[in-house]
Design a protein around this motif. Structure first.
Motif, PDB file in Angstrom:
ATOM      1  N   ASN A  53      43.866   5.074  24.169  1.00  0.00           N
ATOM      2  CA  ASN A  53      45.059   5.494  23.433  1.00  0.00           C
ATOM      3  C   ASN A  53      44.954   5.274  21.931  1.00  0.00           C
ATOM      4  O   ASN A  53      45.767   5.787  21.161  1.00  0.00           O
ATOM      5  N   ARG A  54      43.950   4.505  21.502  1.00  0.00           N
ATOM      6  CA  ARG A  54      43.765   4.271  20.072  1.00  0.00           C
ATOM      7  C   ARG A  54      42.854   5.311  19.424  1.00  0.00           C
ATOM      8  O   ARG A  54      42.771   5.397  18.207  1.00  0.00           O
ATOM      9  N   ALA A  55      42.163   6.078  20.255  1.00  0.00           N
ATOM     10  CA  ALA A  55      41.264   7.106  19.709  1.00  0.00           C
ATOM     11  C   ALA A  55      42.070   8.233  19.079  1.00  0.00           C
ATOM     12  O   ALA A  55      43.137   8.612  19.573  1.00  0.00           O
ATOM     13  N   ARG A  56      41.563   8.791  17.988  1.00  0.00           N
ATOM     14  CA  ARG A  56      42.251   9.869  17.287  1.00  0.00           C
ATOM     15  C   ARG A  56      41.704  11.242  17.645  1.00  0.00           C
ATOM     16  O   ARG A  56      42.312  12.254  17.310  1.00  0.00           O
ATOM     17  N   ARG A  57      40.545  11.255  18.297  1.00  0.00           N
ATOM     18  CA  ARG A  57      39.934  12.528  18.678  1.00  0.00           C
ATOM     19  C   ARG A  57      39.049  12.302  19.887  1.00  0.00           C
ATOM     20  O   ARG A  57      38.766  11.162  20.258  1.00  0.00           O
ATOM     21  N   ILE A  58      38.601  13.368  20.509  1.00  0.00           N
ATOM     22  CA  ILE A  58      37.679  13.253  21.638  1.00  0.00           C
ATOM     23  C   ILE A  58      36.314  12.809  21.117  1.00  0.00           C
ATOM     24  O   ILE A  58      35.815  13.334  20.119  1.00  0.00           O
ATOM     25  N   ILE A  59      35.735  11.849  21.795  1.00  0.00           N
ATOM     26  CA  ILE A  59      34.447  11.298  21.378  1.00  0.00           C
ATOM     27  C   ILE A  59      33.455  11.384  22.531  1.00  0.00           C
ATOM     28  O   ILE A  59      33.791  11.046  23.671  1.00  0.00           O
ATOM     29  N   LEU A  60      32.251  11.832  22.242  1.00  0.00           N
ATOM     30  CA  LEU A  60      31.160  11.835  23.224  1.00  0.00           C
ATOM     31  C   LEU A  60      30.228  10.669  22.934  1.00  0.00           C
ATOM     32  O   LEU A  60      29.879  10.410  21.777  1.00  0.00           O
ATOM     33  N   LYS A  97      45.158   9.704  23.550  1.00  0.00           N
ATOM     34  CA  LYS A  97      46.428   9.787  24.268  1.00  0.00           C
ATOM     35  C   LYS A  97      46.873  11.246  24.390  1.00  0.00           C
ATOM     36  O   LYS A  97      46.741  12.031  23.453  1.00  0.00           O
ATOM     37  N   ARG A  98      47.385  11.588  25.564  1.00  0.00           N
ATOM     38  CA  ARG A  98      47.900  12.929  25.863  1.00  0.00           C
ATOM     39  C   ARG A  98      46.813  14.008  25.805  1.00  0.00           C
ATOM     40  O   ARG A  98      47.090  15.173  25.554  1.00  0.00           O
ATOM     41  N   THR A  99      45.542  13.608  26.036  1.00  0.00           N
ATOM     42  CA  THR A  99      44.448  14.574  26.124  1.00  0.00           C
ATOM     43  C   THR A  99      43.968  14.639  27.567  1.00  0.00           C
ATOM     44  O   THR A  99      43.647  13.610  28.160  1.00  0.00           O
ATOM     45  N   SER A 100      43.928  15.824  28.132  1.00  0.00           N
ATOM     46  CA  SER A 100      43.565  15.970  29.547  1.00  0.00           C
ATOM     47  C   SER A 100      42.058  15.929  29.753  1.00  0.00           C
ATOM     48  O   SER A 100      41.276  16.145  28.827  1.00  0.00           O
ATOM     49  N   ARG A 101      41.659  15.688  30.990  1.00  0.00           N
ATOM     50  CA  ARG A 101      40.234  15.712  31.340  1.00  0.00           C
ATOM     51  C   ARG A 101      39.669  17.119  31.191  1.00  0.00           C
ATOM     52  O   ARG A 101      38.497  17.285  30.871  1.00  0.00           O
ATOM     53  N   ASP A 102      40.481  18.116  31.451  1.00  0.00           N
ATOM     54  CA  ASP A 102      40.009  19.491  31.274  1.00  0.00           C
ATOM     55  C   ASP A 102      39.642  19.755  29.810  1.00  0.00           C
ATOM     56  O   ASP A 102      38.626  20.411  29.518  1.00  0.00           O
ATOM     57  N   GLU A 103      40.448  19.234  28.893  1.00  0.00           N
ATOM     58  CA  GLU A 103      40.127  19.382  27.467  1.00  0.00           C
ATOM     59  C   GLU A 103      38.839  18.638  27.140  1.00  0.00           C
ATOM     60  O   GLU A 103      37.998  19.130  26.379  1.00  0.00           O
TER      61      GLU A 103
END
Length: 241
Positions: free
Chosen positions: A30-37, A52-58
């Motif tokens: 929830n502290r991440a600001r973007r998707i990270i690989l 936060k509020r980012t789905s697994r599909d995204e």
């Protein structure tokens, strides 16, 4: 300084490449600001950190759009080196051969650049790893305590872990944690990582005063940082099958 904590909940998918399939693991932060690989070097899995509020599909779509990056990182991985009879592993930077001694007394001991392991063959991997962790703890604790004393600080606690994203950490309460895999690195590299975290006991930042202090308790800051940059991921190959 502490690592960011992720929730334990995860979901695993397989990402297909022409010649292989790679586990894709989703973790919520929830502290991440973007998707990270991130490539988990210990397990060869790709970790997708979801804000936060980012789905697994995204997250999966993001991973698919970066398949070239993922494959490039996977190609950089070296072959695993399991802890078995005849394998050669670095111990404090020097190559040592594992030698199974089924009829010998004792458990594990080191002499003449060999790591001798008594007992049944199926116990060799676990006994080698247990011994390496003990040696790592002994080396790290002695060096850390000496450096802390040199800068007039006290260590509350030292923990040895199998960390994935940092070689060491320091909390504001004076608790230090280190990766046991530092036992594979040359002594000057281990010494730098320890100095880095001990310096945080006095300077909880990465400003000029921190680096000055780090240099005062470690003679090889830049060579060690360069070594880790070029060779650090290689330390995760040992003990893997």
């Amino acid at each position: 300084m502490t690592l960011r904590r992720m929730s334990e909940a995860s979901d695993i998918h397989m990402l297909a490449f022409p010649t292989r399939k790679v586990p894709l693991v989703f973790k919520q932060n929830n502290r991440a600001r973007r998707i990270i690989l991130r490539l988990d070097y210990g397990t060869s899995r790709i970790v997708v950190v979801l804000p936060k509020r980012t789905s697994r599909d995204e997250g999966k779509r993001f991973a698919l759009s970066n398949k070239d990056w993922i494959e490039e990182r996977l190609d950089q991985l070296h072959e695993p080196v399991p802890f078995i009879h005849g394998a050669t592993i670095p111990f404090l930077g020097n190559p040592h051969r594992i030698r199974h001694r089924p009829n010998a007394r004792g458990v594990v001991w080191c002499e003449q650049e060999e790591i001798h392991v008594a007992g049944h063959e199926e116990h060799v991997p676990r006994r080698v790893q247990d011994w390496l962790k003990i040696e790592a703890k002994r080396e790290i604790e002695a060096r850390a305590q000496a450096k802390a004393e040199a800068i007039g600080r006290k260590i509350k606690k030292i923990t040895i872990r199998d960390t994935k994203s940092r070689w060491g950490s320091c909390t504001s309460e004076g608790e230090l944690a280190f990766s046991w895999r530092l036992i594979f690195a040359p002594k000057h590299v281990m010494d730098y990582v320890i100095a880095h975290e001990v310096a945080h006991l006095k300077e909880m930042n990465h400003g000029p005063r921190f680096w000055k202090l780090c240099g005062e308790i470690c003679r090889s800051v830049e060579p060690a940082r360069l070594w880790l940059e070029n060779n650090g991921t290689d330390l995760y190959r040992y003990g893997r099958f």
